[in-house]
Design a protein around this motif. Structure first.
Motif, mmCIF file in Angstrom:
data_model
loop_
_atom_site.group_PDB
_atom_site.id
_atom_site.type_symbol
_atom_site.label_atom_id
_atom_site.label_comp_id
_atom_site.label_asym_id
_atom_site.label_seq_id
_atom_site.Cartn_x
_atom_site.Cartn_y
_atom_site.Cartn_z
ATOM 1 N N ALA A 115 -44.582 -27.036 19.855
ATOM 2 C CA ALA A 115 -45.890 -27.118 20.513
ATOM 3 C C ALA A 115 -45.744 -27.678 21.930
ATOM 4 N N LYS A 116 -44.880 -28.660 22.096
ATOM 5 C CA LYS A 116 -44.626 -29.233 23.431
ATOM 6 C C LYS A 116 -44.020 -28.165 24.338
ATOM 7 N N SER A 117 -43.097 -27.377 23.802
ATOM 8 C CA SER A 117 -42.495 -26.294 24.573
ATOM 9 C C SER A 117 -43.573 -25.341 25.075
ATOM 10 N N ARG A 118 -44.446 -24.947 24.184
ATOM 11 C CA ARG A 118 -45.521 -24.017 24.549
ATOM 12 C C ARG A 118 -46.433 -24.640 25.610
ATOM 13 N N ALA A 119 -46.795 -25.894 25.399
ATOM 14 C CA ALA A 119 -47.702 -26.562 26.339
ATOM 15 C C ALA A 119 -47.066 -26.686 27.731
ATOM 16 N N VAL A 120 -45.778 -26.976 27.782
ATOM 17 C CA VAL A 120 -45.091 -27.092 29.072
ATOM 18 C C VAL A 120 -44.959 -25.715 29.729
ATOM 19 N N LEU A 121 -44.733 -24.691 28.940
ATOM 20 C CA LEU A 121 -44.615 -23.347 29.493
ATOM 21 C C LEU A 121 -45.962 -22.847 30.015
ATOM 22 N N GLU A 122 -47.032 -23.149 29.307
ATOM 23 C CA GLU A 122 -48.353 -22.659 29.718
ATOM 24 C C GLU A 122 -48.947 -23.452 30.881
ATOM 25 N N GLY A 123 -48.552 -24.711 31.017
ATOM 26 C CA GLY A 123 -49.001 -25.493 32.160
ATOM 27 C C GLY A 123 -50.459 -25.921 32.141
ATOM 28 N N LEU A 124 -51.064 -26.015 30.950
ATOM 29 C CA LEU A 124 -52.470 -26.425 30.883
ATOM 30 C C LEU A 124 -52.650 -27.932 30.778
ATOM 31 N N ILE A 125 -51.784 -28.596 30.031
ATOM 32 C CA ILE A 125 -51.927 -30.048 29.880
ATOM 33 C C ILE A 125 -50.741 -30.807 30.473
ATOM 34 N N TYR A 126 -49.702 -30.098 30.815
ATOM 35 C CA TYR A 126 -48.533 -30.655 31.496
ATOM 36 C C TYR A 126 -48.212 -29.733 32.662
ATOM 37 N N LYS A 127 -47.414 -30.231 33.580
ATOM 38 C CA LYS A 127 -46.950 -29.387 34.674
ATOM 39 C C LYS A 127 -46.090 -28.261 34.098
ATOM 40 N N LYS A 128 -46.331 -27.046 34.561
ATOM 41 C CA LYS A 128 -45.563 -25.892 34.074
ATOM 42 C C LYS A 128 -44.110 -26.023 34.520
ATOM 43 N N ASP A 129 -43.208 -25.880 33.538
ATOM 44 C CA ASP A 129 -41.780 -26.023 33.820
ATOM 45 C C ASP A 129 -40.994 -25.220 32.782
ATOM 46 N N PRO A 130 -40.609 -23.987 33.120
ATOM 47 C CA PRO A 130 -39.889 -23.146 32.158
ATOM 48 C C PRO A 130 -38.562 -23.733 31.678
ATOM 49 N N VAL A 131 -37.841 -24.462 32.535
ATOM 50 C CA VAL A 131 -36.578 -25.084 32.111
ATOM 51 C C VAL A 131 -36.869 -26.112 31.024
ATOM 52 N N LEU A 132 -37.836 -26.960 31.269
ATOM 53 C CA LEU A 132 -38.210 -27.980 30.297
ATOM 54 C C LEU A 132 -38.776 -27.341 29.023
ATOM 55 N N ALA A 133 -39.551 -26.281 29.193
ATOM 56 C CA ALA A 133 -40.103 -25.582 28.027
ATOM 57 C C ALA A 133 -38.975 -25.023 27.151
ATOM 58 N N TYR A 134 -37.970 -24.436 27.785
ATOM 59 C CA TYR A 134 -36.838 -23.906 27.031
ATOM 60 C C TYR A 134 -36.099 -25.038 26.323
ATOM 61 N N ALA A 135 -35.919 -26.168 27.024
ATOM 62 C CA ALA A 135 -35.233 -27.317 26.425
ATOM 63 C C ALA A 135 -36.000 -27.818 25.197
ATOM 64 N N TRP A 136 -37.335 -27.920 25.302
ATOM 65 C CA TRP A 136 -38.131 -28.358 24.143
ATOM 66 C C TRP A 136 -38.011 -27.361 22.991
#
Length: 149
Positions: A81-102
């Motif tokens: 869920a954190k990965s998705r939230a980071v990738l979508e950038g709605l509640i966290y800053k969008k960051d595909p590298v971080l999303a992939y890591a999560w």
């Protein structure tokens, strides 16, 4: 007819997160976001975010709280869920590298706990679409650091 079922659902889910309900903590972001952004099919009314824009800030706060608590508890679903939230950038800053890591943390935790995660491959691939091989390697190195001991 006087009850706004979408609003009631978000209110109840928000309260469940505040009370520490583990499933609500993990699922709030995805489920509440659906109510916030989707039209009510039974009444044909616009999404909650348009009818009650003040709910958006509450949604973000509650979603962050729920995910933080679920991550502390080590739920593999929370890492995804954190990965998705980071990738979508709605509640966290969008960051595909971080999303992939999560997503990698979610994958590792799911394997360790013998849990099958619905949509894991989909979210990993979604994040990877934005990354080159060097960024994927960076995410792979970052993943072990993200896991809460």
């Amino acid at each position: 007819p006087d009850v706004d079922s979408q609003m009631e659902a978000v209110i109840w889910m928000s309260e469940a997160v505040r009370l520490g309900h583990e499933v609500a903590e993990v699922q709030f972001y995805e489920k509440a976001m659906g109510f916030m952004l989707r039209s009510d099919q039974t009444t044909n009314s616009p999404p909650l975010a348009l009818r009650h824009p003040e709910l958006v800030a509450d949604f973000k706060i509650t979603a962050r709280l729920g995910l933080a608590r679920a991550l502390e508890k080590g739920h593999p679903e929370a890492f995804l869920a954190k990965s998705r939230a980071v990738l979508e950038g709605l509640i966290y800053k969008k960051d595909p590298v971080l999303a992939y890591a999560w997503a990698r943390v979610a994958e590792q935790e799911a394997a360790s706990n013998h849990v099958l995660l619905r949509d894991l491959d989909r979210w990993k691939q979604q994040a990877a679409r934005y990354l080159d091989q060097e960024q994927i390697a960076e995410a792979e190195q970052l993943a072990p650091e993200l896991k809460v001991p």
